[in-house]
Design a protein around this motif. Structure first.
Motif, PDB file in Angstrom:
ATOM      1  N   GLN A   1    -124.426 -67.928 -49.491  1.00 53.87           N
ATOM      2  CA  GLN A   1    -124.388 -66.617 -49.939  1.00 53.87           C
ATOM      3  C   GLN A   1    -125.965 -66.075 -50.168  1.00 53.87           C
ATOM      4  O   GLN A   1    -126.128 -65.251 -50.511  1.00 53.87           O
TER       5      GLN A   1
ATOM      6  N   SER B   1    -120.995 -61.156 -50.647  1.00 53.36           N
ATOM      7  CA  SER B   1    -120.137 -61.851 -51.205  1.00 53.36           C
ATOM      8  C   SER B   1    -118.634 -61.315 -50.910  1.00 53.36           C
ATOM      9  O   SER B   1    -117.663 -62.263 -50.863  1.00 53.36           O
TER      10      SER B   1
ATOM     11  N   THR C   1    -117.927 -63.397 -47.746  1.00 51.92           N
ATOM     12  CA  THR C   1    -117.645 -64.817 -48.280  1.00 51.92           C
ATOM     13  C   THR C   1    -116.247 -64.885 -48.836  1.00 51.92           C
ATOM     14  O   THR C   1    -115.338 -65.804 -48.354  1.00 51.92           O
TER      15      THR C   1
END
Length: 305
Positions: free
Chosen positions: A91, A96, A99
């Motif tokens: 990250q 985010s 991910t």
């Protein structure tokens, strides 16, 4: 557990809370990285989670025999310690939301590893699901604002973390199924927390960094990640399983990416059409791989337990 096929309202509410907690994990990592390096974030995450769970699993230690310890240590390493650092490092270069979507590959990784190394038979629908999921992954990790196909190598770390989770779930299912999920998770996480804590204070600049201006937001973010995102979510997860079953609870797999993407967009992250198509393909692939005849384990998401 309910005696009919309709989950109670409390189960739905807890499932939504679980999706919110796990879906926000990726944004909390992002906030933690504002003041700390990825190694500090990973170590603090596991350390805080293990310490918080320690009082609750102390009475379960008498259920552990000599044959369990090495297996539990392996679960702690593969299922918690290594992925925590992989996600934090990834990250630094991944949004985010992206991910969070890639994390949904865990059920597919579980299926593939089970078929390759644990003699589980894969159905045609599961093979199709794996193919669709991988296609979605390719779309997701090559998306860019200018439409060019630029592969982000840091996505490989997230994919490797899902492989760790897949291996971990198969180890639990095939090697230590005689222990309860709470015992396995709590004790293995506590074992992982020991080296994480030592490394955090002896091998990083955590003490210096935490005294810097603005570090409190990052500190509280990572503590929330470890305490709520692991310890709290673990309690909720096991309670929902008791209210319903693992198949119902595993449906949180589809909610986590949605929460992660929405929170990322609200935090100012870009979201492109190619990412949306990739996200949809991954979720469809996971659904195909788990839609019929599953044991429940392959569909259960692994969130730094």
């Amino acid at each position: 557990m309910t005696t009919n096929n309709t989950p109670p309202l409390s189960a739905w509410l807890l499932l939504g809370l679980l999706a919110l907690i796990w879906g926000s994990s990726f944004l909390l990592i992002k906030k933690g990285l504002l003041a700390f390096g990825p190694m500090e974030v990973g170590a603090l995450r596991i350390s805080s989670a293990g310490i918080v769970l320690a009082p609750f699993i102390a009475r379960r230690l008498n259920k552990i025999t000599r044959k369990h310890w090495l297996k539990l240590a392996s679960v702690g390493l593969v299922g918690s310690l290594i992925p925590a650092f992989m996600f934090a490092i990834a990250q630094t270069q991944l949004a985010s939301g992206v991910t969070g979507v890639l994390n949904a590959l865990t059920p597919i990784a579980t299926l593939v590893i089970g078929s390759l190394f644990f003699h589980q038979k894969a159905r045609v629908a599961q093979i199709i699901g794996v193919g669709i999921g991988l296609f979605g992954t390719l779309l997701l990790v090559t998306a860019s604002a200018n439409g060019r196909w630029d592969f982000n190598l840091y996505a490989l770390l997230v994919m490797a973390a899902t492989v760790c989770y897949g291996l971990n779930l198969n180890l639990i299912k095939h090697k230590i199924s005689d222990l309860s999920p709470l015992t396995i998770t709590g004790i293995s996480l506590l074992m992982a927390a020991v080296p994480a804590t030592v490394y955090l204070f002896a091998g990083t600049e955590f003490i210096t960094q935490v005294q810097q201006p603005g570090a409190m937001l990052s500190l509280f973010s990572v503590l929330a990640l470890g305490i709520a995102g692991t310890a709290g979510a673990l309690v909720i997860f096991n309670h929902v399983v008791q209210l319903t079953n693992t198949v119902f609870t595993s449906s949180v797999t589809y909610l986590i990416p949605v929460v992660a993407v929405l929170l990322g967009v609200l935090d100012g992250e870009a979201f492109w059409l190619q990412q949306g198509v990739g996200m949809l393909a991954i979720l469809v692939g996971v659904w195909f791989a788990n839609r019929k005849g599953r044991s429940g384990l392959a569909g259960i998401p692994q969130r730094e337990q």
